[in-house]
Write an enzyme that holds these catalytic residues in place. Structure first.
Site, PDB file in Angstrom:
ATOM      1  N   ALA A 131      52.022  41.989  45.772  1.00 14.85           N
ATOM      2  CA  ALA A 131      50.976  41.121  46.874  1.00 14.85           C
ATOM      3  C   ALA A 131      50.304  40.029  45.950  1.00 14.85           C
ATOM      4  CB  ALA A 131      50.764  41.985  47.628  1.00 14.85           C
ATOM      5  N   CYS A 132      49.757  39.114  46.642  1.00 13.49           N
ATOM      6  CA  CYS A 132      49.570  37.252  46.113  1.00 13.49           C
ATOM      7  C   CYS A 132      49.032  36.835  47.883  1.00 13.49           C
ATOM      8  CB  CYS A 132      49.730  37.087  45.015  1.00 13.49           C
ATOM      9  SG  CYS A 132      51.124  35.643  45.324  1.00 13.49           S
ATOM     10  N   GLY A 133      48.806  35.212  47.126  1.00 14.43           N
ATOM     11  CA  GLY A 133      47.875  34.572  48.867  1.00 14.43           C
ATOM     12  C   GLY A 133      48.953  34.314  49.902  1.00 14.43           C
TER      13      GLY A 133
END
Lengths: 155, 88
Positions: free
Chosen positions: B8-10
């Site tokens: 996951a990232c932004g």
């Protein structure tokens, strides 16, 4: 190959900026002027940076890779800014750790799956301390392109 | 058995794509059958079911009850081997 896509009009040398916000404004305007990003890009970039900062400390060299949501982008591209005086960015995956950034790769990303290779190559460049050092010492736009080309050919 | 890993990232745009790719390569090399779930940090909660590990490239502020190993070394290139060992 990224170097083939690099445009002198999207590379800024000796960029005078007082803050990360100022970098977004100046470098982001170049992307928008060239049709890569929408008018909403710069504001979206600043907003995203607040929540998900993009500063990186690569063995002592400060780099940032600001980018934002695909909805603010028209077509994929990269703008590069070499700052006259480093400005503070917050480091990626932290809340408050600062890094003094000298080199900025501003990305307009549309579909990451489709240009995974380019993304990988940008990171390969950023992860190579020698290449980074050369880039931060470059004086001409063409030198930036040449350094990246040499690195890509060697990959 | 397939192992579900959340990357996951932004914005699920750039950095998590790279991290996801690295995790897939790493697992393939080590004979681990893996299913990657590439999402935004804000979507972790609703995708937790069956996941064994979270590899974020942004700050994860809360405890989801499964291990979290930062994917940052895949972005910065600093400390990649250590992270790979931790994931395995």
């Amino acid at each position: 190959m990224i170097w083939e896509e690099l445009k002198e009009s999207l590379i800024m040398m000796d960029l005078e900026a007082s803050s990360s916000q100022d970098v977004f404004q100046k470098l982001g305007s170049a992307l928008t002027r060239e049709g890569y990003t929408k008018d909403s890009y710069i504001e979206a970039l600043s907003e995203r940076e607040k929540n998900f900062p993009t500063g990186l400390d690569i063995n002592g060299i400060g780099v940032a890779i600001p980018h934002t949501d695909v909805s603010h982008v028209n077509k994929p591209g990269i703008a590069i800014g070499l700052l006259k005086n480093p400005v503070s960015f917050i480091q990626m995956a932290t809340d408050d750790e600062e890094v003094k950034v000298k080199l900025v790769f501003m990305l307009s990303v549309i579909n990451p799956e489709a240009h995974l290779e380019e993304l990988k190559q940008i990171l390969a460049i950023i992860q190579d301390t020698d290449v980074l050092k050369k880039l931060t010492e470059a004086e001409e736009k063409q030198q930036i392109i040449n350094i990246i080309r040499e690195k890509e050919i060697a990959l | 058995m397939k192992k579900k890993v959340i990357v996951a990232c932004g914005g699920a745009v750039a950095t998590s794509t790279i991290a996801a790719n690295k995790v897939v390569e790493l697992c393939k090399k080590n004979g681990i059958d893996v299913e990657i779930c590439q999402i935004r940090i804000s979507e972790i909660e609703s995708n937790l079911s069956g996941a064994v590990l979270i590899v974020p490239t942004s700050k994860v502020k809360r405890d989801y009850g499964i291990p979290v190993i930062t994917g940052m070394p895949f972005i910065s290139g600093v400390g990649v081997e250590k992270t790979e060992a931790a994931i395995l």
